[in-house]
Design an enzyme around this catalytic site. Structure first.
Site: not given
Length: 294
Positions: A103, A178, A246
């Site tokens: 990701t 995502k 993150k």
């Protein structure tokens, strides 16, 4: 599987996700898999468990492979194992496909797409959702960005660890999808945390309440899978807060660039900061309840 589906595959990065994903490529996919991990012991353990091969550098792992998978921590890790001195792009053969399950930002996905193309290599950004359990059970959701012909070529290989695989658009689109996924999760978990907190204060039996409301419009994956452990104050069942922060950082950076307004996401990101301050860096994302109960 039939021999024609057997490919020579490399997998770079054997964390909680990568380790089982690489395993499925070997056992379920029937592919010839070579792995690399920054900690060599982890690669050796994988090779022993799955009767595979490990290599001392990403470039050596990728040498001669048809498909190279990467699943590392962040943009910088990704650049290091792909474009770095011993990165996979140093040795990947023309016509092979680099598939990135990290990701990361849409920006680095577009950057790698261009860098791969320059070497005659194809690239798919393919972040995953489903957490550690999804990786271990081989039922991840994979969101892809890239060229359609390349996606169709890679899809049968990706299928080894996936329940759902979709092409979302050109390079970077998998990462953007995502980001949408994480925006949804952040809002849903905060709502669930507040509901459980409210119910406890009101003296309700959380189990009984969830049994009823989960069957209606309030139902969600998070409610189904996390309400019990949240109610018990147990937060070691999934995706860590550090990783969620993150991801939300990537989301908020992209939003500043494209002009999207994400007030709830920005707020929940701050709430996860509170969890880190409580020492909950490795707690799972449902730990938002902890800051309401402190």
């Amino acid at each position: 599987m039939e021999d024609k589906y057997m490919a020579k595959v490399a997998f770079i990065g054997l964390g909680v996700m990568g380790f089982p994903m690489a395993g499925h490529l070997k056992t379920k996919g029937g592919h010839d898999v070579t792995v690399y991990n920054r900690t060599a012991e982890k690669a050796a353990a994988w090779a022993e468990k799955f009767s595979g091969t490990s290599a001392p550098t990403p470039a050596e792992a990728a040498d001669g492979c048809d498909f190279v998978f990467v699943c590392v921590g962040n943009d910088d890790d990704l650049r290091s194992v792909t474009s770095g001195e011993n990165g996979v792009l140093k040795s990947m053969k023309p016509g092979s496909v680099l598939i990135d399950n990290t990701t990361a930002s849409a920006e680095v996905a577009r950057e790698l797409y261009a860098a791969a193309k320059a070497k005659g290599v194809d690239f798919i950004d393919a972040p995953v959702s489903g957490g550690q359990a999804g990786a271990e059970n081989g039922v991840l959701t994979v969101m892809c960005g890239g060229d359609e012909a390349v996606f169709e070529k890679a899809r049968p290989v990706i299928d080894a660890y996936a329940r759902m695989v979709g092409l979302m658009g050109p390079a970077g689109s998998g990462q953007l999808t995502k980001m949408m996924n994480q925006i949804c999760i952040a809002g849903i978990v905060q709502g669930l945390a507040e509901a459980v907190h409210f119910g406890k204060r009101a003296g309700l039996d959380i189990e009984k309440v969830v049994d009823v409301i989960s069957k209606g419009a309030a139902g969600s994956w998070q409610m189904e899978n996390r309400h019990k452990t949240m109610n018990q104050g147990k937060y070691d069942f999934g995706f860590a807060v550090d990783w969620m922060r993150k991801d939300l950082g990537i989301v908020l950076t992209e939003a500043r660039q494209n002009g999207a307004k994400l007030p709830l996401t920005a707020l929940v990101d701050q709430f996860y900061g509170d969890i880190q301050a409580l020492g909950g860096n490795r707690w799972d994302t449902s730990s938002l309840l902890a800051r309401l109960e402190k």
